[in-house]
Scaffold this active site. Structure first.
Site, short mmCIF file in Angstrom:
data_model
loop_
_atom_site.label_atom_id
_atom_site.label_comp_id
_atom_site.label_asym_id
_atom_site.label_seq_id
_atom_site.Cartn_x
_atom_site.Cartn_y
_atom_site.Cartn_z
CG ASP A 288 -2.05 0.97 1.15
OD1 ASP A 288 -2.32 1.48 0.05
OD2 ASP A 288 -2.67 1.23 2.20
CG ASN B 174 -7.21 -2.47 -6.53
OD1 ASN B 174 -6.24 -3.19 -6.33
ND2 ASN B 174 -7.65 -1.61 -5.60
#
Length: 246
Positions: free
Chosen positions: A24, A72
């Site tokens: 991340d 995503n």
């Protein structure tokens, strides 16, 4: 949990044998430098290379990286296109590096939404690294743990309806064979970078007893030293699996 069902390494923390990482912070890394998000993703790909090499050097047998989730796809079309382009480049350019690290690649996730050429590249990369034995590298692409659990449940329900199995025969081992990670040991250590403290629909079943380590470092800056620090933290902990410590 009864003693008979405890994992074999209960109370002993020599590993980890399997490290899973939620990578991340690529976007924030780019934003802090006034760069487009794709620049962060490109630097993130460099971090993947460093961490695979570092994990192999540290003797970690299994490494799983969360690269692209089912959620995503909701990102801007241009960003998703850039990510798919980076994936193509990685699959085609990293085979020599994987070989140098003795890494066997496995891609985990639903491939039906991926472009046909990407699926072919995945199959080719898995085949070409299959004989490597130093470290298993699992990359999760179009993966979501809730979808995985639902899919496994539906598969077992169909088998029960067809009379292939009895509902009462379904146990953890049978369920795990239906998961996309079948044959992969559960992670002992889950790392998330960038300071966020969530598991974000990643390996929900498999991480039931994983030790969680959250680090502030953004993924593009993550390297072997950060991995070593997380492993050191893991080794400080006593893993009791619901039991009572000494």
């Amino acid at each position: 949990m009864s003693t008979a069902s405890l994992p074999a390494n209960a109370g002993v923390t020599p590993g980890p044998q399997h490290v899973a990482i939620i990578m991340d912070g690529n976007g924030r890394w780019a934003k802090a430098r006034g760069l487009p998000r794709v620049a962060g993703h490109r630097r993130g790909a460099d971090a993947v290379r460093r961490v695979i090499r570092g994990a192999a050097e540290l003797g970690i047998p299994v490494l799983t990286l969360f690269a692209f989730s089912t959620e995503n796809w909701a990102r801007p079309v241009a960003e998703v296109s850039d990510l798919m382009g980076l994936l193509r480049h990685y699959l085609r350019s990293e085979l020599d590096e994987l070989a140098r690290n003795g890494a066997r690649l496995r891609v985990i996730g639903d491939r039906t939404r991926l472009a046909p050429d990407i699926v072919r590249d995945i199959v080719d990369a898995e085949a070409k690294t299959r004989s490597n034995t130093r470290i298993d590298v699992n990359i999760c692409i179009n993966y979501g743990a809730r979808d995985e659990i639902l899919s496994a449940t539906r598969s077992l329900a169909r088998k029960a309806a067809a009379g292939e199995i009895k509902a009462d025969e379904i146990d953890e081992a049978m369920f795990e064979r239906e998961l996309q990670t079948a044959g992969v040991p559960d992670p002992d250590l889950l790392i998330r970078t960038s300071g966020e403290q969530r598991i974000s629909n990643f390996l929900l079943w498999q991480c039931a007893y994983a030790e969680l380590v959250f680090v502030d470092t953004l993924w593009p800056d993550f390297d072997k030293s950060h991995l070593e620090q997380a492993v050191t933290e893991f080794r400080r902990r006593e893993r009791r699996y619901g039991g009572v410590g000494s």
